[in-house]
Design a protein around this motif. Structure first.
Motif, mmCIF file in Angstrom:
data_model
loop_
_atom_site.group_PDB
_atom_site.id
_atom_site.type_symbol
_atom_site.label_atom_id
_atom_site.label_comp_id
_atom_site.label_asym_id
_atom_site.label_seq_id
_atom_site.Cartn_x
_atom_site.Cartn_y
_atom_site.Cartn_z
ATOM 1 N N SER A 1 0.861 -1.186 0.000
ATOM 2 C CA SER A 1 0.000 0.000 0.000
ATOM 3 C C SER A 1 0.897 1.235 0.000
ATOM 4 N N ASP B 1 0.145 4.234 2.145
ATOM 5 C CA ASP B 1 0.261 4.072 3.595
ATOM 6 C C ASP B 1 1.692 3.748 3.992
ATOM 7 N N LYS C 1 -9.055 6.936 -1.015
ATOM 8 C CA LYS C 1 -8.528 6.045 0.015
ATOM 9 C C LYS C 1 -9.664 5.203 0.570
ATOM 10 N N ALA D 1 -10.402 2.198 3.732
ATOM 11 C CA ALA D 1 -9.850 1.381 4.821
ATOM 12 C C ALA D 1 -10.988 0.553 5.411
#
Lengths: 179, 289
Positions: A93, A96, B13, B15
């Motif tokens: 990722s 991240d 993004k 999550a």
């Protein structure tokens, strides 16, 4: 786990006899102390080498690469795959800051290079991080052996009419000739 | 007052959240950057599953919540399947998304939204070998929209016009703190006047790479092209040639990208995490030249 489930479990534990609660607590401590990673495939294992890697009935030439131990459990439920696994321990990722060096990719390349592997199946979820990982690992392993990835598209029992556009595009891209 | 509202946004993004939800960070035209929950998006049969993937442009219906808004409906307008077929394009897309996340605010962001979509389209369709050039241009345009693009045509300190003289040993300076290119004379002055490095500038130099460096004529020529709306490539040789510069080897584009990256990191005051994978992708033999 949500707060309601946590409360339900806590109340259940309080209702049980002390011996059972002690046994549960001991089992949790034992699991933490004994369960580690298989030194070959990095799946969860209480032994240095897991049952799957030790098994003589499984094919040694095929490796299924997954992101997480949960994926091994999911694929094992199908009882279809007879090869061995390699758990990467996550997905690349970049946003991240999780790079290839933080995953078990080097060990996979070493394993493929060292053993007589005829096929590596990449069974990684279709997401941007999943695709990044699949492409990266595929690029590294291609020189050594045949690399395939699992198919993507419509789930069994799902109606085409209700499928979202992104899934449909993937399904069309992954179409196969009728045999 | 209605608790629901509509927006057009691109997912930047995602999550996992709870058992089956997904926490999304979306750049919308109307409300800028917003965070919303896509309930049940990780379930196999969820209608939000594919629509909550990264780089998917959706017409959204959202509902206001106490702390986080909730995605009620999504209708996909555009996705970029071509990015997922090539590691370099995919990584470059994530790099641009990260830059956009650095820049975006919670104000309407129609221009930034359009710019990102346009550059993702370019990355998706760019001829092989031009991905790094497209990435450099995307980075430059995002910096320009933020109002912090480096000055590339005049010396930042003396305002002398700088025209790279290709084919000769011509050099200029590039100073990140000064805001762009500088003449060699100014560079020498800066170097001669430089006192002992204080802790803060030393730390910034350590994090963001060299703050002041020299660049050659081809690099400046490439940098000066980046402000154009589009880069025009001609395939005269095995390398993509660019108007006025000729065939630029990938090593040159890598230096240009690195300059812009250090510049962006300095101005946004944070490291670009995706850069590590960019280095790894473009260091491979296919791109080495």
């Amino acid at each position: 786990m949500g707060p309601k489930t946590a409360q339900r479990l806590a109340l259940h534990v309080l209702k049980r006899p002390e011996t059972e609660v002690r046994a549960l607590a001991q089992a949790l401590v034992d699991a933490k102390q004994q369960v580690g990673q298989c030194s070959i495939c990095f799946h969860l294992s209480a032994d240095p080498v897991c049952d799957i890697c030790r098994s003589k009935r499984r094919e040694n030439q095929t490796i299924c690469v997954v992101a997480d131990s949960r994926d091994v459990i999911a694929i094992e439920r199908t009882r279809e795959f007879k090869g061995k696994y390699h758990v990467l321990g996550g997905l690349i990722s970049p946003m991240d800051g999780i790079g290839p060096e933080q995953l078990n990719i080097g060990q996979l390349v070493h394993r493929v290079n060292k053993d007589d592997i005829t096929e590596v199946i990449l069974a990684i979820s279709p997401s941007i991080e999943g695709d990044t990982t699949t492409l990266y690992v595929g690029q590294l392993i291609k020189p050594f052996t045949k690399v395939t990835r699992i198919a993507f598209g419509l789930p069994m029992g799902g109606d085409l009419e209700y499928a979202d556009e992104v899934t449909l595009v993937r399904a069309l891209e992954g179409r196969q000739a009728l045999s | 007052m209605s608790r629901t509202y509509k927006a057009t946004g691109i997912n930047l993004k995602a999550a996992p959240m709870g058992e089956t939800d997904r926490l999304m960070t979306i750049l919308t035209k109307e409300y800028g950057l917003l965070r919303a929950i896509a309930p049940g998006a990780r379930k196999h049969k969820s209608r939000l599953g594919g629509r909550s993937g990264l780089f998917v442009v959706n017409e959204l219906m959202l509902s206001r919540g106490k702390s986080l808004d909730k995605m009620i409906q999504a209708q996909t307008q555009q996705s970029f399947p071509g990015l997922s077929r090539d590691l370099t394009r995919l990584t470059a897309g994530q790099y641009l998304a990260e830059l956009v996340l650095c820049e975006a605010s919670e104000q309407p962001q129609a221009e930034l939204f359009e710019l990102l979509v346009a550059h993702l389209e370019r990355l998706e369709t760019a001829p092989t070998g031009t991905v790094l050039a497209c990435l450099a241009q995307g980075t430059f345009h995002i910096l320009a929209l933020a109002g912090v693009a480096p000055e590339l045509h005049y010396c930042c300190l003396s305002r002398t016009p700088l025209k790279p003289q290709l084919g000769r040993h011509w050099q200029a300076g590039f100073s990140i703190p000064a805001g762009g290119v500088i003449t060699l004379e100014q560079l020498e002055r800066l170097e001669n006047n430089a006192g002992p490095t204080d802790y803060e500038s030393g730390r910034r130099k350590h994090i963001y790479g060299s703050l002041i460096t020299t660049i050659g004529a081809p690099e400046l020529a490439l940098l000066q092209q980046l402000g154009k709306a589009e880069l025009v490539f001609t395939q005269a040789s095995s390398l993509p040639s660019i108007d006025g510069v000729g065939a630029a080897p990938h090593s040159l584009w890598r230096r240009v990208e690195r300059l812009l990256r250090n510049y962006a990191q300095f101005h946004f005051d944070r490291p670009i995490q995706s850069a590590a994978l960019i280095d790894s992708c473009f260091a491979s033999s296919a791109y080495a030249s």
